[in-house]
Enzyme design. Structure first.
Site, PDB file in Angstrom:
ATOM      1  N   CYS A  68      32.480 -37.588 103.536  1.00  9.72           N
ATOM      2  CA  CYS A  68      32.085 -37.392 102.140  1.00  9.72           C
ATOM      3  C   CYS A  68      33.243 -37.510 101.152  1.00  9.72           C
ATOM      4  CB  CYS A  68      31.399 -36.039 101.989  1.00  9.72           C
ATOM      5  SG  CYS A  68      30.004 -35.816 103.114  1.00  9.72           S
ATOM      6  N   HIS A  85      31.000 -34.660  94.803  1.00  8.96           N
ATOM      7  CA  HIS A  85      30.178 -35.057  95.944  1.00  8.96           C
ATOM      8  C   HIS A  85      28.852 -34.318  95.919  1.00  8.96           C
ATOM      9  CE1 HIS A  85      28.597 -35.770  99.844  1.00  8.96           C
ATOM     10  NE2 HIS A  85      28.918 -34.572 100.304  1.00  8.96           N
ATOM     11  N   ASN A 137      22.236 -35.933 100.146  1.00  4.87           N
ATOM     12  CA  ASN A 137      23.653 -36.120 100.443  1.00  4.87           C
ATOM     13  C   ASN A 137      23.838 -37.499 101.078  1.00  4.87           C
ATOM     14  OD1 ASN A 137      26.230 -36.157 101.552  1.00  4.87           O
ATOM     15  ND2 ASN A 137      26.150 -34.052 102.299  1.00  4.87           N
TER      16      ASN A 137
END
Length: 326
Positions: free
Chosen positions: A111, A252, A282
């Site tokens: 990420c 993020h 995500n």
């Protein structure tokens, strides 16, 4: 030598899954998922959609936006933890878009991948090594999910985001800071877990096989809420900028509760946070460039504004970039 972000682009698969559809396979509900994560749906790559194809679609949009021919690219950096080829997919991306004159390589940092890739690109430009670089963050995390694990399967989606960066007298990237703490690696990982092996005499040589994503949600939450505000403040302090001078924060897209807690730690209104979790979940390395592309298209980010990008995730890794948008 300045570094200028010339354009953005993004791509997600057409197939999407809404929260209600999980009710048939695990013990959960739309209310439970949305209130705890902020996610309403996520896009999943079907068997006909490769990571390379998603990355190429985002890259092509960014190149077209900047009116740049793929053959004019000097370098391609693909941030992904889910390549089509374990040896890397940047070369496949290069071939897919026809960037025949460019060098290409992958960066694996989950990420945080896009942040690290963009910093890497900026250093190549500042050193004078390359003039025009394509940076892509792309992941197909759905292919590494245990669909019976309700703590992880509801979180992830697939997608890609891209930026084209070039040299300029006007500098967009004002500063950055990157961090790693490998002691916390076990909190979020996707491990090589061989089940079989070939014997040579009495010695067993394992056959590679990766497991599913494993995550300690509580520890990742504590890590993100503590470390992300700290790295952002360090970046801003180094530039003699205050939190109040930042117009937008693009972090993020992991969990709305994490983003809300970070906003509280920074003492900023949540309205300064650009989020798209509701529609994508995500998307790992794709989340920041995807959100950036949408914010540009929606005319949220205006020339001259200060924008902070910050990624955090497996490794554990985290970092921040401060931009002045031009």
């Amino acid at each position: 030598m300045g570094v200028h972000i010339l354009s953005t682009g993004s791509s997600v698969p057409n197939f999407s899954v809404e929260n209600q559809q999980f009710e048939d396979i695990i013990e959960t509900s739309d209310h439970w998922i949305s209130t705890r994560t902020g996610i309403k749906k996520r896009h999943l790559a079907t068997s006909s959609i490769s990571l390379t194809k998603l990355a190429a679609e985002a890259a092509t949009k960014a190149l077209n936006q900047a009116n740049i021919n793929p053959e004019d690219l000097d370098l391609i950096i693909l941030a992904t933890s889910t390549p089509d080829d374990l040896f890397g997919s940047a070369s496949q991306l290069q071939a897919e878009i026809g960037a025949t004159k460019s060098t290409a390589f992958d960066i694996t940092a989950a990420c945080s991948g896009f942040i690290i890739a963009l910093v890497t690109a900026s250093q190549f430009i500042k050193s004078g090594s390359y003039n025009t670089i394509l940076v892509v963050g792309a992941d197909t995390m759905s292919r590494w999910i245990d669909w019976s694990d309700r703590t992880t399967c509801i979180l992830f989606g697939d997608g890609a985001g891209a930026v084209v960066v070039g040299k300029s007298s006007v500098n967009s990237i004002l500063g950055f800071k990157l961090c790693t703490d490998g002691r916390l690696n076990s909190h979020l990982q996707l491990m090589n877990s061989p089940l079989t092996s070939q014997k040579f005499g009495s010695t067993a040589v394992p056959k590679g096989k990766y497991d599913y994503i494993k995550m300690n949600g509580k520890e990742v939450y504590k890590f993100a809420v503590f470390q992300v505000p700290a790295v952002i403040k360090t970046c801003l302090n180094d530039l003699n900028l205050s939190i109040d001078e930042v117009d937008w924060f693009i972090l993020h897209q992991a969990n709305t509760r994490i983003l809300e807690a970070i906003a509280n730690r920074l003492s900023i209104p949540f309205s300064k946070m650009i989020t798209n979790l509701e529609n994508y979940g995500n998307t790992s390395a794709a989340s920041i460039p995807l959100a950036l592309d949408e914010a540009i298209k929606d005319n949220k980010i205006q020339p001259g504004q200060i924008v902070v990008l910050s990624g955090f995730g497996a490794g554990l890794t985290w970092g921040a970039i401060v931009l002045r948008w031009h």
